[in-house]
Design an enzyme around this catalytic site. Structure first.
Site, short mmCIF file in Angstrom:
data_model
loop_
_atom_site.label_atom_id
_atom_site.label_comp_id
_atom_site.label_asym_id
_atom_site.label_seq_id
_atom_site.Cartn_x
_atom_site.Cartn_y
_atom_site.Cartn_z
N SER A 176 0.70 -1.30 -0.13
CA SER A 176 0.04 -0.67 -0.05
C SER A 176 0.93 1.02 -0.52
O SER A 176 1.74 0.96 0.87
CB SER A 176 -1.31 0.12 0.92
N ASP A 177 0.54 2.38 -0.68
CA ASP A 177 0.90 3.56 -0.60
C ASP A 177 0.80 3.61 1.46
O ASP A 177 0.34 3.27 1.92
CB ASP A 177 0.26 4.56 -1.18
N CYS A 178 2.15 4.92 1.78
CA CYS A 178 2.18 4.79 2.86
C CYS A 178 1.09 5.20 4.07
O CYS A 178 0.28 6.20 3.72
CB CYS A 178 3.29 6.00 3.96
#
Length: 770
Positions: free
Chosen positions: A291-293
């Site tokens: 995932s993106d952060c």
């Protein structure tokens, strides 16, 4: 969002946990260390198949251990001798310290900083793209050995630069899906490929991001954390997804990152069709999905997707997510399993994907010093050859947009050079975002001063250029100089992650500075635009007293030397624009949030990028001049081809039902090669490089609504003055000349396709016999 705050914007990645510390391992800390007495586990046995080693490792973990491995700051497992591991490192255009996985606090104090990607893409040199990846991965391995980096790097950014206002467009290879796909493939291969022949071994692990349809950060209050990208299946398949598909199928990338935004109402990191269905299923990713952060937390807390945190954790993992940048899965996955919302076997599958990548990297193979690349260290970072490649990359990308014949300047005739503008003596501006600490800088002023006597007057204190108190000095300086170089444009205060532009004009009083200096200048004026995104510089394009215009992107640590080499003729520019430059009226009329690529005349929507845009431009995709002249001659090309089908008669032309196109799955594509040859002659007096673009204009069809034209191939060739080279193109018609229909199905249109090569045109007709 609980316990969150914004810091430097990274990896998609603007959110990290409060108080979070770096988790870079020490050089002496690694799994399967014989000195710990914990190297006899089967997962440490390198003679076993990787799948068996991974299965053994997962079987030794408790559920509590397992969920702590699902996040980027993976916890240590002392009972197995496994230290903590930080997955998040960055290497967009050089090893970066944006992210807790990397630092420059040890023996390695800096790394080679190449030009920002948008300028490297302007070189249209695929071998250069791969060469940069190789250098970056070598320096990354050296930093890993020094305990200053991990082995997993969340780069490159292969999103399409759809809108000129996007603050992160600078990180991308531009607006064309074919170019972005080839950049992705070559840079990923450069990063990942080892010296051996085993494709399952990794030098470092790359990650293609941000999947998918992500290119709005913060525009008029619309932010990426809650933006719902409404995307047609046609646009998804022929514009937004191709670079990611190439990453996986052609680059064999080890990871794909899902984005913050929703696509058609579903968060990308919770979309089973996008992740498990497409990346893992249709494309067969050999790696992990991350995932993106904090985007799992984002879709639960801000997008309100999922009734409970446990539901959100379950949704993400069941959709195909393997690793969460952030802590959400570490906090809620165990309870999701205990509540029966998630099977532990689904957790095991995620762990299988992430541990397999670590195995391929050699992380569980014992002492790194005794493994391939174990000899790399500080002496392999910032080498002269690496820095020379950074200079060459900047030179190759620089685009000459205007030249009335005054360029290149003759150093022996310019005894005083006025160097003016807010970007004339910058350092960090040249490296853009997602950069690390460079080996050294050469500013534009320093580069130009190496050729002749210079007089520097910034004219503006910074790129905002809000006051005119310094402009008179700049005007006076130009009035006394033999020639003037004006260096203006942007920086990260104008365009960056979580910062989109609202205008395409030069900021503040920069245009006034350019106009006044140009009017007063005694000698010729060269305008240099340093930026990631394009500007409306129509005023300068039409100004007779501005003799030359260069776009130099954010040219990296050696940018000043590259700019000077081009201006004074040591290097003949050969870069071409990888994006369309739009007029200001585009920004005034077209919402950034409209994701449609194709024009809609009924609502006055002009479409996006050179493939579909119907409005006026300042400069076009592919524009760029040289100090020499090239001529093209078509040697051979087919005029007509019959499509060999697979025995189906689903598309036969009849009087009652015209046949427009054939599905590529119904064609024996391996028997449908299109071969062309073109002679390119350097008809000028200087050696130079030419980018030969091959475009196709498909047959017009309301049913297909194809691009106006599309790039299907390019070659960069270097020719000495007066010489000729033959350039060959070999196309697969199903892949290169097909289009995507409104349902997202790829088809090959029947009829005449117009091929464009330089100033040549050649029709190629496809027919089917029933």
């Amino acid at each position: 969002m609980e316990n969150l705050f914004l810091v430097f914007i990274c990896a998609g990645i603007g959110i990290v946990l409060n108080g979070r510390s770096s988790l870079v391992h020490s050089a002496a800390s690694f799994p399967c260390d014989p000195s710990t007495g914990k190297s006899n586990f089967p997962f440490c046995n390198t003679s076993l198949p990787v799948a068996d080693r991974v299965t053994d490792l997962i079987g030794r973990l408790t559920l509590q251990d397992k969920v702590q491995q699902l996040v980027d700051g993976a916890a240590a497992v002392p009972s197995l001798g496994i230290p903590q591991y930080e997955w998040w490192s960055e290497a967009l255009h050089g090893v970066s310290n944006l992210g807790p996985g990397t630092n420059f606090l040890g023996p390695i104090l800096g790394a080679t900083s190449f030009p920002q990607v948008i300028l490297t893409a302007a070189s249209f040199n695929t071998s250069l793209w791969k060469a940069i990846g190789r250098v970056v991965s070598t320096e990354a391995r050296a930093m890993h050995n020094a305990g200053q980096a991990g082995l997993t790097f969340w780069s490159p950014n292969v999103n399409i630069f759809r809108d000129p206002r996007w603050g992160r467009g600078q990180e991308t290879p531009g607006e064309d899906p074919h170019v972005a796909s080839l950049y992705a493939t070559n840079y990923v291969q450069g990063l990942q490929q080892t010296n051996g022949v085993d494709p399952n071994q990794l030098k470092v692990a790359a990650c293609c991001k941000h999947y998918t349809a992500y290119d709005v950060d913060n525009w008029h209050g619309v932010v990426r954390f809650t933006f719902n990208a409404i995307v047609t299946q046609q646009d998804l398949e022929d514009t937004y997804n191709p670079p990611f598909k190439s990453c996986v199928l052609d680059g064999n990338v080890a990871s794909v990152m899902c984005s913050y935004n929703q696509v058609n109402g579903v968060p990308t990191c919770a979309d089973r069709n996008l992740l498990a269905g497409t990346i893992r299923g249709a494309w067969n990713l050999n790696g992990y999905i991350v995932s993106d952060c904090d985007s799992v937390s984002v879709f639960y807390n801000q997008q309100h997707y999922g009734a409970t945190p446990q539901d959100a954790a379950s949704d993400a993992i069941n959709a195909g997510l393997d690793l969460n940048c952030g802590t959400f899965l570490a906090e809620y996955t165990q309870s999701a399993v205990q509540e029966g919302k998630l099977k532990e076997s689904s957790v095991d599958l995620a762990l299988h994907n992430i541990f397999t990548v670590l195995m391929r990297l050699g992380w569980f193979n014992g002492n790194p010093a005794q493994q391939p690349y174990g000899n790399l260290g500080p002496n392999d970072v910032c080498t002269e050859s690496n820095q020379q490649l950074a200079l060459e990359a900047a030179r190759e990308g620089i685009v000459l947009l205007k030249n009335d014949g005054i360029l290149p300047l003759a150093a022996n005739q310019v005894h005083s050079l006025a160097v003016i503008g807010p970007n004339a003596n910058v350092t960090t501006t040249m490296i853009g975002n997602y950069a690390g600490i460079p080996c050294r800088y050469t500013t534009p002023l320093q580069g130009l001063s190496a050729y002749t006597q210079t007089v520097y007057a910034p004219g503006c204190a910074n790129i905002a250029c809000t006051g005119n108190e310094s402009i008179p000095q700049a005007v006076q300086t130009a009035s006394n100089a033999d020639a003037t170089v004006l260096i203006v444009g942007g920086d990260l205060s104008l365009e960056a992650e979580f910062l989109d532009r609202t205008s395409l004009l030069l900021p503040g009083l920069q245009q006034q500075l350019v106009d006044l200096v140009t009017d007063a200048a005694k000698g010729p004026v060269v305008l240099v635009i340093m930026s990631g995104g394009p500007f409306d510089i129509t005023f300068a394009k039409n100004a007779n007293k501005i003799s030359g215009i260069l776009w130099v992107g954010y040219p990296g640590q050696a940018g000043g030397a590259a700019i000077a080499d081009v201006i004074f003729g040591k290097y003949n520019p050969g870069g071409r624009l990888p994006v369309t430059w739009y007029p200001e009226e585009f920004a005034a009329k077209v919402p950034m949030t409209d994701m449609n690529m194709r024009p809609d005349p009924a609502r006055g929507y002009p479409g996006r990028t050179y493939r579909f845009y119907t409005g006026k431009t300042v400069y076009n995709f592919g524009d760029g001049l040289s100090y020499t002249k090239f001529e093209h001659t078509l040697v051979n090309a087919p005029k007509a081809l019959s499509l060999p089908t697979r025995g189906r008669r689903t598309c036969c032309p009849t009087n009652s039902k015209p046949c427009v196109a054939v599905r590529v799955t119904h064609i024996r594509c391996q028997h449908l090669a299109v071969k062309l040859a073109v002679d390119v002659k350097n008809a000028g007096s200087r050696d130079g490089s030419q980018v030969l673009f091959l475009f196709s204009t498909p047959p017009s069809s309301n049913r297909l609504n194809p691009p106006t034209k599309q790039l299907i191939g390019f070659r960069k060739v270097h020719l000495q003055a007066g010489t000729t080279k033959r350039v060959h193109f070999r196309l697969n018609a199903c892949k290169d000349l097909s289009v995507v229909d409104k349902t997202g199905t790829r088809k090959l249109p029947l009829g005449s396709h117009q091929l464009h090569i330089g100033d040549l045109q050649q029709p190629v007709s496809f027919q089917i016999t029933c």
